[in-house]
Design a protein around this motif. Structure first.
Motif, PDB file in Angstrom:
ATOM      1  N   LEU A 116       0.860  -1.222  -0.073  1.00 41.01           N
ATOM      2  CA  LEU A 116      -0.201   0.110   0.191  1.00 41.01           C
ATOM      3  C   LEU A 116       0.983   1.290  -0.210  1.00 41.01           C
ATOM      4  CD1 LEU A 116      -2.512   1.285   0.345  1.00 41.01           C
ATOM      5  CD2 LEU A 116      -2.888   1.306   2.188  1.00 41.01           C
TER       6      LEU A 116
ATOM      7  N   MET B  58      -7.464  -7.834   0.147  1.00 34.95           N
ATOM      8  CA  MET B  58      -6.709  -6.730   0.288  1.00 34.95           C
ATOM      9  C   MET B  58      -5.876  -6.137  -0.394  1.00 34.95           C
ATOM     10  SD  MET B  58      -8.281  -3.594   2.721  1.00 34.95           S
ATOM     11  CE  MET B  58      -9.556  -3.911   3.769  1.00 34.95           C
TER      12      MET B  58
ATOM     13  N   LEU C 251      -6.260  -6.132  -3.970  1.00 23.66           N
ATOM     14  CA  LEU C 251      -6.856  -4.949  -4.552  1.00 23.66           C
ATOM     15  C   LEU C 251      -5.827  -3.934  -5.060  1.00 23.66           C
ATOM     16  CD1 LEU C 251      -9.861  -3.483  -5.055  1.00 23.66           C
ATOM     17  CD2 LEU C 251      -9.291  -2.526  -2.493  1.00 23.66           C
ATOM     18  N   VAL C 252      -5.063  -4.252  -3.819  1.00 28.48           N
ATOM     19  CA  VAL C 252      -4.006  -2.823  -3.733  1.00 28.48           C
ATOM     20  C   VAL C 252      -3.046  -3.095  -4.913  1.00 28.48           C
ATOM     21  CG1 VAL C 252      -1.751  -1.998  -2.567  1.00 28.48           C
ATOM     22  CG2 VAL C 252      -3.896  -2.538  -0.966  1.00 28.48           C
TER      23      VAL C 252
ATOM     24  N   LEU D 264      -4.964  -2.137  -7.757  1.00 31.09           N
ATOM     25  CA  LEU D 264      -5.070  -0.837  -8.362  1.00 31.09           C
ATOM     26  C   LEU D 264      -3.755   0.057  -8.885  1.00 31.09           C
ATOM     27  CD1 LEU D 264      -7.766   0.089  -5.561  1.00 31.09           C
ATOM     28  CD2 LEU D 264      -8.211   0.486  -8.387  1.00 31.09           C
ATOM     29  N   ALA D 265      -3.069  -0.558  -8.608  1.00 31.49           N
ATOM     30  CA  ALA D 265      -1.622  -0.521  -8.565  1.00 31.49           C
ATOM     31  C   ALA D 265      -1.298  -0.018  -9.820  1.00 31.49           C
ATOM     32  CB  ALA D 265      -0.716  -0.714  -7.710  1.00 31.49           C
TER      33      ALA D 265
END
Lengths: 221, 220
Positions: free
Chosen positions: B143, B202, B205-206, B209-210
């Motif tokens: 993150l 999570m 997801l990160v 998205l990255a």
């Protein structure tokens, strides 16, 4: 006039909700008593907030695709009004919980996760302030907005449903299905959803127009 | 054109070599962990389980902020432009993610050792806790890598990173400390599998998205 019918509808619905919300006969259960009327002003705030945050993230993605600054203005106005409605939802919730749960901030998972989600959106607003270059601000904050929305849904929708919570609709308590909710409450609650959401969108369009006027020279220059 | 894998490997190697050449940052963080633990030791001696756990994760959080924040700050604008002309942004961010995960894995172990040295060892399931710590290090570094990339675009980097990062990291940190709680008690906590799944979700997801968003961030 033809374009403004929904604003008139909004005012009429909200008048109905406020008057009806205080006058309608509600069932008095447990220690909820008359505090149940808080539902007309608490729950719709979240609907409005979700609507505005969705508008915001759609516009952010749209900005990344087109690089049109007007999309960024839409995204930022929507999320700032969304934060406003989130804070109002939080405030009404705190008021309600003071009389029903016996504390302003209790250790309720949904309250916690919602507070976190709102902080993330406030961080988004602070992030916007830290840029002077408009294009850079638009691009970076659009990316952060997607992150924020991607966390908003698990935080406020998925996690609270998995754990024990004082809120309805958690692992151990029933949600608002039609059998469980009294008819008089439903009669006011559904219009309340529509009314408050329309109000949110109305404020958002006003803010959007104001922001566009501020940047008029850049957008059309 | 080389294959994507060899490009990523080359970038990770470059970061590792650079890290070793500029050892002051590396040892700065080690010293930071050491002195924080020593201060806690002076103040509370041997804390009870819950405080031990909380202290550990807070230190871990700040180590991660310090270690990962500079991964983008150390690159000058000119060098970033040079990379931009060489590799696809997706490979670049993948390399950064891998490098930061490696870095954070090392620091996680160091933090754990320091914690046990200075604050005593209340752990009942040491290996389980080590696993959670490594997993936590990976989640945190993923993150914060993305956040560092965002913060690098803005002018006031370090403060901005804290403002953006802490609300985003809160749910992950809460999950981690809950999972880690199991290492202190002989009984198995209910709902543990669900929390692991959530954490893994999570992370995925990160990463997703990255990979999707970083190319937009780099467009300049």
């Amino acid at each position: 006039m033809a374009k403004n019918w929904w604003k008139i509808a909004c005012v009429l619905i909200l008048l109905y909700v406020i008057i009806g919300g205080f006058l309608v006969r509600v069932p008095s259960i447990g220690n909820n008593l008359q505090a149940i009327r808080g539902i007309f002003f608490h729950l719709p705030m979240w609907m409005s907030m979700y609507t505005l945050f969705t508008i915001s993230v759609v516009n952010s993605v749209w900005y990344l695709a087109t690089n049109d600054l007007r999309r960024d203005i839409r995204a930022s106005s929507a999320s700032s009004i969304g934060v406003l409605f989130g804070l109002m939802g939080f405030a009404t919730g705190m008021l309600w919980s003071t009389y029903t749960w016996g504390g302003t901030i209790v250790n309720d998972p949904k309250q916690m996760t919602t507070a976190i989600a709102l902080t993330i959106y406030m961080a988004y607003l602070v992030l916007r302030l830290s840029f002077t270059d408009l294009d850079k601000r638009a691009r970076v904050s659009a990316i952060f907005n997607v992150f924020a929305f991607a966390l908003l849904i698990p935080l406020t929708y998925i996690i609270p449903r998995m754990v024990e919570s004082l809120h309805p609709g958690s692992a151990s308590s029933p949600g608002f299905s039609s059998q469980d909710t009294a008819g008089t409450i439903r009669m006011v609650l559904w219009p309340a959803f529509i009314g408050w959401t329309l109000l949110g969108i109305w404020i958002y369009t006003l803010r959007n127009r104001y922001k566009r006027l501020v940047l008029k020279n850049i957008l059309h220059g | 054109m080389k294959s994507p894998l060899s490009q990523i490997v080359a970038l990770v190697k470059k970061d590792l070599v650079l890290e070793w050449r500029q050892r002051h940052a590396l040892f700065g963080i080690l010293l930071y962990v050491f002195s924080t633990m020593f201060v806690i030791n002076l103040m509370v001696k041997e804390p009870e389980d819950k405080i031990w756990n909380a202290m550990f994760w807070v230190v871990q959080l700040f180590v991660c902020v310090n270690a990962v924040a500079k991964s983008f700050l150390q690159e000058s604008r000119g060098r970033l432009l040079y990379f931009y002309s060489l590799v696809h942004p997706r490979y670049f961010i993948t390399a950064k993610l891998i490098y930061n995960v490696l870095l954070m894995t090392v620091f996680s172990v160091v933090t754990l050792v320091c914690c046990i040295l200075f604050l005593g060892n209340p752990l009942m399931h040491g290996l389980y806790f080590l696993g959670v710590v490594l997993l936590g290090g990976i989640s945190l570094s993923l993150l914060f890598t993305m956040l560092a990339a965002i913060a690098a675009q803005a002018s006031q980097n370090a403060a901005l990173m804290a403002i953006m990062g802490f609300p985003l990291i809160m749910p992950i940190l809460m999950l981690l400390s809950n999972i880690a709680q199991s290492a202190f008690a002989p009984v198995v906590q209910p709902g543990l599998a669900g929390m692991f799944l959530l954490l893994a979700g999570m992370d995925v997801l990160v990463i997703a998205l990255a990979l999707i968003l970083f190319p937009f961030l780099w467009k300049e």
